[in-house]
Design an enzyme around this catalytic site. Structure first.
Site, PDB file in Angstrom:
ATOM      1  N   PRO A   1       0.997  -1.051   0.073  1.00  0.00           N
ATOM      2  CA  PRO A   1       0.139  -0.094  -0.003  1.00  0.00           C
ATOM      3  C   PRO A   1       0.816   1.323  -0.150  1.00  0.00           C
ATOM      4  O   PRO A   1       1.778   1.506   0.593  1.00  0.00           O
ATOM      5  CB  PRO A   1      -0.736  -0.301   1.258  1.00  0.00           C
ATOM      6  CG  PRO A   1      -0.954  -1.621   1.549  1.00  0.00           C
ATOM      7  CD  PRO A   1       0.465  -1.979   0.940  1.00  0.00           C
ATOM      8  N   CYS A   2       0.567   2.487  -0.838  1.00  0.00           N
ATOM      9  CA  CYS A   2       1.139   3.437  -0.916  1.00  0.00           C
ATOM     10  C   CYS A   2       0.736   4.580  -0.310  1.00  0.00           C
ATOM     11  O   CYS A   2       1.355   5.654  -0.273  1.00  0.00           O
ATOM     12  CB  CYS A   2       1.120   3.883  -2.503  1.00  0.00           C
ATOM     13  SG  CYS A   2      -0.303   4.380  -3.122  1.00  0.00           S
ATOM     14  N   GLN A   3      -0.520   4.501   0.642  1.00  0.00           N
ATOM     15  CA  GLN A   3      -0.904   5.801   1.106  1.00  0.00           C
ATOM     16  C   GLN A   3      -0.168   6.363   2.127  1.00  0.00           C
ATOM     17  O   GLN A   3      -0.157   7.646   2.324  1.00  0.00           O
ATOM     18  CB  GLN A   3      -2.184   5.192   2.020  1.00  0.00           C
ATOM     19  CG  GLN A   3      -3.577   4.947   1.230  1.00  0.00           C
ATOM     20  CD  GLN A   3      -3.496   3.231   0.901  1.00  0.00           C
ATOM     21  OE1 GLN A   3      -2.430   2.830   0.951  1.00  0.00           O
ATOM     22  NE2 GLN A   3      -4.712   2.713   0.599  1.00  0.00           N
TER      23      GLN A   3
ATOM     24  N   SER B   1       2.760   7.765  -0.599  1.00  0.00           N
ATOM     25  CA  SER B   1       2.583   8.762  -1.748  1.00  0.00           C
ATOM     26  C   SER B   1       2.281  10.304  -1.168  1.00  0.00           C
ATOM     27  O   SER B   1       2.366  10.462  -0.250  1.00  0.00           O
ATOM     28  CB  SER B   1       0.894   8.300  -2.237  1.00  0.00           C
ATOM     29  OG  SER B   1       0.409   9.318  -3.138  1.00  0.00           O
TER      30      SER B   1
END
Length: 180
Positions: A89-91, A94
């Site tokens: 997951p890039c949350q 990002s």
């Protein structure tokens, strides 16, 4: 299923997947695991029933290996293969997120995968890892997290090469991604 499609086009065969999000599972199963007849039958269902049917673990596991949550997988449960393809997951990474990086709950799942590799005997480890994430992986937390990723890969026996690729080079969409 983006990894899957690319690897299949390169001559590889997918033997399983792990995905937590029920909508992503439904899309993946519909695109990659159903034949046209099964897909037509599922399409007749109302949306919520369709998502539920496409997340039926018994149905999925008849087709290939599947796990819902990487945090509950044991290394011995994963079929042996030459390459593990994964994103995490890039949350937390990002620029649209809060910049927690690997201190974040989601992006730290990278270490769940490397932990599984640590739990395997060296002879059972995949020969290759193919990893994807957002461009900011290079610079989140001043670049420290990317360095930490490279150190982790080195510690479990992998030499890393990486590149930033923009999808606009091949499709009409501008999305820069890090591939390792």
């Amino acid at each position: 299923g983006g990894f899957r499609r690319g690897m299949e086009l390169a001559g590889h065969k997918c033997i399983g997947f792990c995905e937590y999000d029920k909508f992503a599972v439904a899309s993946y199963v519909s695109m990659h695991l159903l034949d046209d007849k099964e897909r037509a039958k599922i399409a007749e269902l109302p949306f919520k029933q369709r998502v539920k049917a496409l997340n039926d673990e018994q149905m999925i596991r008849r087709k290939e290996w599947y796990a819902r949550d990487i945090r509950t997988v044991r290394a011995d449960d994963i079929p042996r293969c030459d390459c593990w393809c994964f994103g995490f997951p890039c949350q937390d990474i990002s620029i649209a997120g809060k910049g927690a990086g690997f201190k974040g709950r989601r992006s730290s799942l990278f270490f769940a995968v490397t932990g599984l590799i640590r739990d395997l005997e060296e002879k059972d480890r995949p020969s290759y890892l193919f990893i994807e994430n957002v461009k900011n992986l290079f610079s989140v937390n001043g670049g420290f997290d990317f360095a930490r990723l490279l150190i982790e890969l080195d510690e479990i026996g992998y030499d890393a090469e990486w590149s930033l690729i923009n999808s606009s080079d091949v499709v009409p969409q501008n999305r820069e991604r890090v591939f390792i």
